[in-house]
Design a protein around this motif. Structure first.
Motif, mmCIF file in Angstrom:
data_model
loop_
_atom_site.group_PDB
_atom_site.id
_atom_site.type_symbol
_atom_site.label_atom_id
_atom_site.label_comp_id
_atom_site.label_asym_id
_atom_site.label_seq_id
_atom_site.Cartn_x
_atom_site.Cartn_y
_atom_site.Cartn_z
ATOM 1 N N MET A 225 15.796 -3.618 65.445
ATOM 2 C CA MET A 225 17.375 -4.254 65.138
ATOM 3 C C MET A 225 18.135 -4.231 65.993
ATOM 4 N N ALA A 226 18.609 -3.284 66.521
ATOM 5 C CA ALA A 226 19.535 -3.563 67.462
ATOM 6 C C ALA A 226 19.357 -3.762 68.739
ATOM 7 N N ASP A 227 18.331 -3.942 69.279
ATOM 8 C CA ASP A 227 17.864 -4.443 70.439
ATOM 9 C C ASP A 227 17.508 -6.524 70.096
ATOM 10 N N ALA A 228 17.156 -6.743 68.853
ATOM 11 C CA ALA A 228 17.624 -8.092 68.939
ATOM 12 C C ALA A 228 18.697 -8.378 68.678
ATOM 13 N N LEU A 229 19.708 -7.887 68.341
ATOM 14 C CA LEU A 229 21.084 -8.281 68.382
ATOM 15 C C LEU A 229 21.584 -8.159 69.949
ATOM 16 N N THR A 230 20.783 -7.005 70.253
ATOM 17 C CA THR A 230 21.414 -7.106 72.547
ATOM 18 C C THR A 230 21.333 -8.232 73.162
ATOM 19 N N ILE A 231 19.403 -8.762 72.778
ATOM 20 C CA ILE A 231 19.684 -9.572 73.535
ATOM 21 C C ILE A 231 19.640 -11.313 72.586
ATOM 22 N N ILE A 232 20.219 -11.671 71.050
ATOM 23 C CA ILE A 232 21.100 -12.493 71.106
ATOM 24 C C ILE A 232 22.216 -12.957 71.485
ATOM 25 N N GLU A 233 22.774 -11.261 72.329
ATOM 26 C CA GLU A 233 24.123 -11.241 72.791
ATOM 27 C C GLU A 233 24.042 -11.653 74.173
ATOM 28 N N HIS A 234 23.116 -11.110 74.435
ATOM 29 C CA HIS A 234 23.227 -11.601 76.353
ATOM 30 C C HIS A 234 22.115 -12.986 76.750
ATOM 31 N N VAL A 235 20.931 -12.525 75.999
ATOM 32 C CA VAL A 235 20.523 -14.164 76.436
ATOM 33 C C VAL A 235 20.864 -15.180 75.701
ATOM 34 N N GLY A 236 21.072 -15.293 74.737
ATOM 35 C CA GLY A 236 21.949 -16.476 73.598
ATOM 36 C C GLY A 236 21.371 -16.255 72.544
ATOM 37 N N ARG A 237 19.891 -16.120 72.218
ATOM 38 C CA ARG A 237 19.394 -16.502 70.901
ATOM 39 C C ARG A 237 17.799 -15.244 71.838
ATOM 40 N N LEU A 238 16.836 -14.601 70.246
ATOM 41 C CA LEU A 238 15.734 -14.265 70.428
ATOM 42 C C LEU A 238 14.446 -14.930 70.727
ATOM 43 N N GLU A 239 14.550 -16.088 69.615
ATOM 44 C CA GLU A 239 14.006 -17.299 69.615
ATOM 45 C C GLU A 239 13.307 -17.690 70.722
ATOM 46 N N GLY A 240 12.361 -17.584 71.060
ATOM 47 C CA GLY A 240 11.719 -18.632 72.277
ATOM 48 C C GLY A 240 12.076 -17.374 73.405
ATOM 49 N N THR A 241 12.732 -16.332 73.387
ATOM 50 C CA THR A 241 12.410 -15.430 74.724
ATOM 51 C C THR A 241 10.991 -14.881 74.984
ATOM 52 N N LYS A 242 10.873 -13.936 76.229
ATOM 53 C CA LYS A 242 9.876 -13.099 76.725
ATOM 54 C C LYS A 242 10.302 -12.082 76.683
ATOM 55 N N VAL A 243 9.092 -11.202 75.771
ATOM 56 C CA VAL A 243 10.259 -9.762 75.682
ATOM 57 C C VAL A 243 8.222 -9.206 76.011
ATOM 58 N N VAL A 244 8.963 -8.500 77.581
ATOM 59 C CA VAL A 244 7.372 -7.454 77.742
ATOM 60 C C VAL A 244 7.347 -5.948 78.203
ATOM 61 N N TYR A 245 7.184 -5.894 76.909
ATOM 62 C CA TYR A 245 6.967 -4.138 76.849
ATOM 63 C C TYR A 245 6.274 -3.430 78.245
ATOM 64 N N VAL A 246 6.257 -2.194 78.617
ATOM 65 C CA VAL A 246 5.723 -1.830 79.091
ATOM 66 C C VAL A 246 5.876 0.429 79.698
ATOM 67 N N GLY A 247 4.693 0.071 78.855
ATOM 68 C CA GLY A 247 4.378 1.326 78.355
ATOM 69 C C GLY A 247 3.092 2.128 77.538
ATOM 70 N N ASP A 248 3.740 2.982 76.758
ATOM 71 C CA ASP A 248 3.261 3.612 75.895
ATOM 72 C C ASP A 248 3.077 2.323 74.326
ATOM 73 N N GLY A 249 1.429 2.217 74.149
ATOM 74 C CA GLY A 249 1.943 1.980 72.516
ATOM 75 C C GLY A 249 2.144 2.288 71.462
ATOM 76 N N ASN A 250 3.532 1.726 71.050
ATOM 77 C CA ASN A 250 4.177 3.438 70.077
ATOM 78 C C ASN A 250 4.793 2.640 69.700
ATOM 79 N N ASN A 251 5.750 3.552 68.607
ATOM 80 C CA ASN A 251 6.629 3.443 67.205
ATOM 81 C C ASN A 251 7.387 1.865 68.152
#
Ligand code: CP
Ligand code: NVA
Length: 261
Positions: free
Chosen positions: A92-118
């Motif tokens: 939830m905090a990450d989504a808020l951060t992306i909205i603040e920096h990118v302008g929106r979460l909708e339609g963005t590309k988020v690439v997670y690199v590492g362990d397929g964890n929590n």
């Protein structure tokens, strides 16, 4: 609010405690030795006692069943402060951060690199309700839970990709996201995981491949020189500290919502 911590924490503890105090509440820290859930006290008993004193329970536990049991037996809202399975307040905090920096979460590309964890499971659950492009690049054998991936795909809201090659998928990312390779409870596997995760460090080369608009995010704590280089985490495109700050703002909203305020 009672705050049950079966695992260590800095951000979750301090952001909840400070945030709840700003809202006019009082938070009580219960560390690993206090309740000893499942040992000194059954989870269902802890739930039924604490809800007679407090209006909210927040808990960080090992097994996900513990948070489900707390929610089942408590008569007050229970907030998940991380389990082995997921970490919803973080996302939830990450989504808020992306909205603040990118302008929106909708339609963005988020690439997670590492362990397929929590963290990945919470991203997948977020992708089940908000449309964006979520990519998880992890070593073979460290993929996220199949059922959760299926659930996110079936929701038909977001584009979901699970791959074993970060270099192939990182281009055009709005966010490159990393987390520790050995989560809490897996620290004895750290050496073995360091071997298995070679090629999954977020370094300057990977960020260059991602392109000029890519931000770097990490839920912290981070191990510099392991899952991320010093250069990347300290770069101007790294937004890990506003991201950490947003834990408190996002959780304050969650608490107000849970209390019906
Ligand atoms: N990101 C996070 O949950 O940090 P802590 O483990 O310090 O709470
Ligand atoms: N995956 C990490 C997240 C820490 C905030 C862990 O569970 O330890």
């Amino acid at each position: 609010m009672s705050m049950i911590f079966a695992k260590p924490s800095m951000r979750t503890r301090v952001s909840f405690e400070t945030g709840f105090s700003l809202l006019g509440g009082h938070a009580i820290y219960l560390g690993p030795d206090d309740i000893q859930m499942g040992k000194r006290e059954e989870t269902r008993d802890a739930a039924r006692v604490l809800c007679r004193y407090n209006d909210i329970i927040m808990a960080r536990v090992f097994g996900h069943q513990d948070i489900l049991d707390l929610a089942k037996f408590a008569t007050v809202p229970v907030i998940n402060g991380l389990t082995d399975y997921n970490h919803p307040c973080q996302i939830m905090a990450d989504a808020l951060t992306i909205i603040e920096h990118v302008g929106r979460l909708e339609g963005t590309k988020v690439v997670y690199v590492g362990d397929g964890n929590n963290i990945v499971h919470s991203w997948l659950l977020m992708a089940s309700v908000i449309p964006f492009h979520f990519v998880c690049a992890c070593p073979k054998g460290f993929e996220p839970d199949k059922e959760t991936v299926e659930k996110a795909r079936k929701a038909g809201i977001s584009k979901i990709e699970i791959t074993n090659d970060p270099k192939e998928v990182v281009q055009g990312a709005d966010v490159v996201y990393s987390d520790v390779w050995a989560s809490m409870g897996q620290k004895e596997e750290a050496a073995y995981r360091k071997q298995a995760f070679q090629g999954f460090q977020v370094d300057e080369f990977l960020m260059k491949l991602a392109g000029p608009k890519a931000y770097f995010m990490h839920c912290l704590p981070a191990e510099r020189g392991v899952e991320v280089t010093e250069g990347v985490i300290e770069a101007p495109y790294s937004i890990v500290f506003p991201q950490a700050e947003n834990r408190m703002h996002a959780q304050n909203a969650i608490m107000l919502h849970a209390l019906g305020l």
